[in-house]
Design a protein around this motif. Structure first.
Motif, PDB file in Angstrom:
ATOM      1  N   LYS A 185     109.098  40.562-141.190  1.00 48.53           N
ATOM      2  CA  LYS A 185     107.824  40.616-141.910  1.00 48.53           C
ATOM      3  C   LYS A 185     107.960  40.124-143.354  1.00 48.53           C
ATOM      4  CE  LYS A 185     104.565  43.565-139.683  1.00 48.53           C
ATOM      5  NZ  LYS A 185     105.224  44.153-138.513  1.00 48.53           N
ATOM      6  N   LYS A 194      99.934  50.479-129.649  1.00 50.71           N
ATOM      7  CA  LYS A 194     101.093  49.610-129.428  1.00 50.71           C
ATOM      8  C   LYS A 194     101.397  49.539-127.929  1.00 50.71           C
ATOM      9  CE  LYS A 194     102.333  50.069-133.956  1.00 50.71           C
ATOM     10  NZ  LYS A 194     102.565  48.986-134.889  1.00 50.71           N
ATOM     11  N   SER A 246     106.977  37.540-134.578  1.00 50.52           N
ATOM     12  CA  SER A 246     107.182  38.622-135.546  1.00 50.52           C
ATOM     13  C   SER A 246     106.455  39.903-135.128  1.00 50.52           C
ATOM     14  CB  SER A 246     106.716  38.189-136.935  1.00 50.52           C
ATOM     15  OG  SER A 246     105.315  38.007-136.913  1.00 50.52           O
ATOM     16  N   ARG A 247     105.576  39.793-134.124  1.00 52.99           N
ATOM     17  CA  ARG A 247     104.869  40.998-133.649  1.00 52.99           C
ATOM     18  C   ARG A 247     105.586  41.639-132.466  1.00 52.99           C
ATOM     19  NH1 ARG A 247      98.854  39.248-132.578  1.00 52.99           N
ATOM     20  NH2 ARG A 247      98.612  41.494-132.247  1.00 52.99           N
ATOM     21  N   VAL A 251     103.824  34.356-132.155  1.00 55.13           N
ATOM     22  CA  VAL A 251     103.649  35.809-132.267  1.00 55.13           C
ATOM     23  C   VAL A 251     104.976  36.570-132.320  1.00 55.13           C
ATOM     24  CG1 VAL A 251     101.371  35.897-131.209  1.00 55.13           C
ATOM     25  CG2 VAL A 251     103.388  35.933-129.754  1.00 55.13           C
ATOM     26  N   ALA A 298     106.258  46.523-134.993  1.00 51.80           N
ATOM     27  CA  ALA A 298     105.696  45.458-134.171  1.00 51.80           C
ATOM     28  C   ALA A 298     104.472  45.964-133.397  1.00 51.80           C
ATOM     29  CB  ALA A 298     106.764  44.968-133.195  1.00 51.80           C
ATOM     30  N   ASP A 299     103.883  45.087-132.615  1.00 54.36           N
ATOM     31  CA  ASP A 299     102.777  45.488-131.737  1.00 54.36           C
ATOM     32  C   ASP A 299     103.234  45.593-130.294  1.00 54.36           C
ATOM     33  OD1 ASP A 299     100.736  45.553-133.750  1.00 54.36           O
ATOM     34  OD2 ASP A 299     100.963  43.377-133.840  1.00 54.36           O
TER      35      ASP A 299
END
Ligand SMILES: Nc1ncnc2c1ncn2[C@@H]1O[C@H](COP(=O)(O)OP(=O)(O)OP(=O)(O)O)[C@@H](O)[C@H]1O
Ligand SMILES: [Mg+2]
Length: 262
Positions: free
Chosen positions: A108, A193, A78-79, A76, A161-162
């Motif tokens: 991304k 987020k 990249s989040r 995860v 991102a998250d």
């Protein structure tokens, strides 16, 4: 006082982290709900940066594990977006403001796609959000400390991102910019987020955060601000630093007397 949650966005289990076999973070167990603006408080050397680095997988723990979005970190990454503490950044790296912020979009893109107009637009919007639109072409080495810090925040925003991990992002940033960026972070968390911020100013911590993690080598508290912002837990976190605490407990009392005050 540790509030555990169901379906956490971040789960830290029995985490101990050491440098040269000396533990600096002991048995941290916590879970966080998504969609919150989370503050990490604690004195110098408390292990705040170490905790963030362990969440990012930059330091291997001595024991325990971290799960983000119910997955191991590598799945995860990249989040997750990270703003390192100011001192750990090489500000003489030759790059323009726009280059630095564009780097935020690379995760991304994958290996083979080059950034294009879409990525540039995201970068420009992020710079606008931190009030740095006027410095797009400037070298980062030629900015003031607070301006550099704002560019780094913009880079994190550009990552879309998250989960955001920000290690003292407001060091050197002026108060009105700090407030504006805090409001932006609140909008982001309202949209789902999660933002975790290491922060030193307890006054603005009280105003902006939903959830607080208090740390001093051990986890002192993790929970909704209303539950954990009290004299006893602040004392446990900061030890005998009485001047600071008197001022803060005064502030808490005033709030108690006047609940309408934000
Ligand atoms: N690379 C390292 N090697 C050895 N010890 C380290 C290293 N990095 C940090 N430490 C030690 O680990 C402890 C926690 O450091 P950390 O940077 O996590 O604290 P912090 O809470 O972020 O402090 P500050 O508010 O000053 O940023 C400190 O005692 C520090 O000296
Ligand atoms: Mg630190």
């Amino acid at each position: 006082m540790i509030t555990q949650v169901e379906n956490p966005i971040l789960e830290i289990h029995d985490l101990t982290v050491s440098y040269d076999q000396n533990p600096v973070l002991w048995n941290v167990d916590l879970s966080l709900p998504g969609g919150k603006l989370v503050g990490i408080l604690g004195p110098n050397g408390a292990g705040k940066s170490t905790l963030i680095k362990a969440i990012m997988g930059l330091i291997a723990p001595t024991s325990g594990y971290v799960k983000v979005f119910d997955k191991p970190l590598n799945e995860v990454r990249s989040r997750i977006s990270y703003v390192p503490q100011r001192e750990s950044v090489d500000w003489n790296f030759p790059a323009s403001v726009l280059d630095v912020v564009m780097m935020g979009t690379y995760g991304k893109l994958g290996l083979f796609r080059r950034p294009g107009k879409k990525e540039k637009d995201i970068a420009l919007k992020s710079l606008e959000q931190v009030g740095m639109s006027g410095f797009v072409k400037r070298q980062i080495s030629e900015l003031s400390g607070g301006q550099q810090q704002r560019v780094f925040i913009a880079r994190a925003l550009a990552q879309e991102a998250d989960l955001y991990l920000m290690d003292e992002p407001f060091a050197g940033v002026d108060m009105s910019t700090e407030t504006a960026i805090f409001q932006l972070l609140q909008e982001m968390t309202a949209a789902g987020k999660t933002v975790i911020v290491v922060h030193h100013d307890i006054h603005s911590a009280m105003n902006f955060f939903d959830w607080l993690i208090m740390l001093n080598l051990h986890l002192v508290a993790s929970g909704p601000k209303e539950l954990v912002m009290n004299e006893e837990l602040l004392r446990k976190t900061y030890g005998g630093k009485l001047n600071l605490l008197t001022r803060v407990t005064d502030m808490i009392r005033q709030k108690d007397f006047n609940p309408l005050k934000s």
